[in-house]
Design a protein around this motif. Structure first.
Motif, PDB file in Angstrom:
ATOM      1  N   PRO A  92       0.809  -1.223   0.000  1.00  0.00           N
ATOM      2  CA  PRO A  92       0.000   0.000   0.000  1.00  0.00           C
ATOM      3  C   PRO A  92       0.839   1.268   0.000  1.00  0.00           C
ATOM      4  N   GLY A 129      -6.287   2.284  -2.260  1.00  0.00           N
ATOM      5  CA  GLY A 129      -6.793   1.446  -1.176  1.00  0.00           C
ATOM      6  C   GLY A 129      -7.570   0.249  -1.687  1.00  0.00           C
ATOM      7  N   THR A 188      -5.081  -2.248  -3.109  1.00  0.00           N
ATOM      8  CA  THR A 188      -4.389  -2.932  -2.010  1.00  0.00           C
ATOM      9  C   THR A 188      -5.301  -3.963  -1.351  1.00  0.00           C
TER      10      THR A 188
END
Length: 426
Positions: A61, A272, A275
């Motif tokens: 991330p 996000g 990830t």
């Protein structure tokens, strides 16, 4: 018999569009139930959590976020201007700019799909405007992005290192020279196309312009220095370098003064989501890995292949073919998470260096990103260029040929990827 039924069930679920992570977890649970009963499921939640919170995986991330900040902060545009000032005067120079900037951007994001989405949205329209075909524009953007994932940092390499329990730093070092060789090969193919189809040159070489664009891009050059210098110098781990990359990207974007917070917010949300997809795959793979390990499938595979041949070159040939086929149908993250735990015992038994093999796997899966039906990077490039995937593939086959050549060199001339690893670490 049970193993065959489990894998057939998983393929059927994938074919009816059930997410790979869900299919993987369900098949892992079914396997554990069939072999050890319901008592084996008591700790699966903790096992999945532990498997997806390894320290090395935190880098994923962070690198994705650094790439998002870099794009939102205007860093990408300055890199394009600088590379264009260096090589834009060559016929087909904008294609070479595409390759050069793609390699640089991948040093921050580690993701080929993120590379295509960011670079393609800027460079593909410019290439089409200057007379490049949309098929060629999509092909060169797609292939250079996939090549770039072997240049550090690389999310597939991080996943491989976590799955194979090997050094991610050594993998990063091993990918540097092959990545540069491949970039040279891609530029040669791009130049051959440019000569044949009379693609345009950009502005003539101008030293004052080069100096101006260099000074403008100079703060951006601190990013690879921090990441690669820190890792190669032994000052930071790959995960720590990822955190530094985020801070450096924020600082450079603030220096330029054009960090758009609304765009950054959108990019952070997208990062996000990317990830979360990868981490869900990692967590689900723990269940399948537990089932395969208890059923001793990796050991049985190793014994079967070693009974046919013990020659390293032959084993590597078999595994190259296997991973090329796997890459046709699975995303690189899913392929690594699913397959690497199975083949690692074979690699160890055959005496093949796991770092060397990690680079071979990453290159195989980079080629898989260019080959339908999955072809995640190629599809993204075609979407940006609004081009037909099959027409783009006719052009892209020449660039894929370069990736295959790099794969063969790295497979059978291990000194090419490994001499820097030997120098720095052994």
């Amino acid at each position: 018999m049970l193993i065959g039924a489990i894998f057939i069930a998983m393929l059927m679920m994938i074919c009816i569009n059930i997410p790979i992570a869900v299919a993987l977890a369900m098949c892992g649970v079914l396997g554990l139930l069939a072999t050890e009963g319901a008592s084996s499921l008591v700790t699966i939640a903790l096992d999945m959590y532990d498997g997806s919170t390894k320290f090395s995986l935190i880098a994923i991330p962070m690198f994705v976020l650094a790439g998002a900040i870099m794009n939102a902060g205007g860093i990408t545009d300055r890199l394009i201007n600088f590379v264009s000032a260096i090589i834009g005067f060559i016929r087909g120079g904008l294609a070479m700019v595409n390759i050069g900037v793609s390699l640089f951007f991948a040093e921050i994001s580690g993701s080929a799909v993120a590379d295509v989405a960011a670079m393609g949205s800027i460079l593909i329209p410019q290439m089409k405007k200057r007379g490049y075909s949309k098929e060629f524009s999509a092909a060169v953007t797609s292939s250079s992005a996939s090549l770039a994932i072997i240049i550090p940092p690389s999310i597939p390499m991080i996943l491989y290192a976590a799955s194979a329990n090997t050094s991610v730093e050594q993998l990063f070092v091993a990918g540097l020279v092959p990545g540069l060789i491949g970039a040279g090969g891609l530029m040669f193919v791009a130049y051959a196309f440019a000569k044949r189809y009379n693609f345009p040159t950009e502005a003539a070489f101008n030293l004052p312009r080069l100096r101006e664009t260099f000074m403008d891009a100079l703060p951006a050059f601190t990013l690879p220095v921090i990441i690669l210098g820190g890792i190669f110098g032994g000052f930071v781990t790959a995960t720590e370098a990822a955190g530094l990359a985020v801070l450096a990207a924020l600082a450079v974007s603030a220096w330029y003064g054009n960090l758009n917070l609304s765009h950054l917010r959108r990019a952070m949300l997208d990062g996000g989501i990317q990830t979360a997809v990868v981490m869900l795959l990692v967590a689900a793979s723990v269940l399948m890995g537990g089932f395969l390990t208890r059923a001793q499938i990796p050991q049985q595979l190793a014994e079967s292949i070693l009974s046919i041949t013990t020659q390293q070159w032959a084993i590597l040939l078999i595994l190259n073919f296997f991973f090329l086929v796997v890459g046709f149908f699975l995303h690189s993250a899913a392929a690594i998470i699913l397959v690497i735990p199975i083949v690692i015992p074979l690699i160890n038994s055959a005496g093949i260096d796991p770092v060397h093999f990690g680079l071979v796997v990453t290159l195989n899966l980079a080629i898989g990103q260019q080959t339908p039906p999955v072809a995640s990077v190629l599809i993204t490039a075609c979407s940006v260029a609004r081009a037909n995937i099959w027409e783009v593939s006719k052009v892209n086959i020449w660039f894929v040929g370069v990736l295959l050549a790099v794969l063969m060199i790295c497979t059978y001339v291990p000194a090419v990827p490994m001499f820097l690893v030997e120098y720095f670490y052994r």
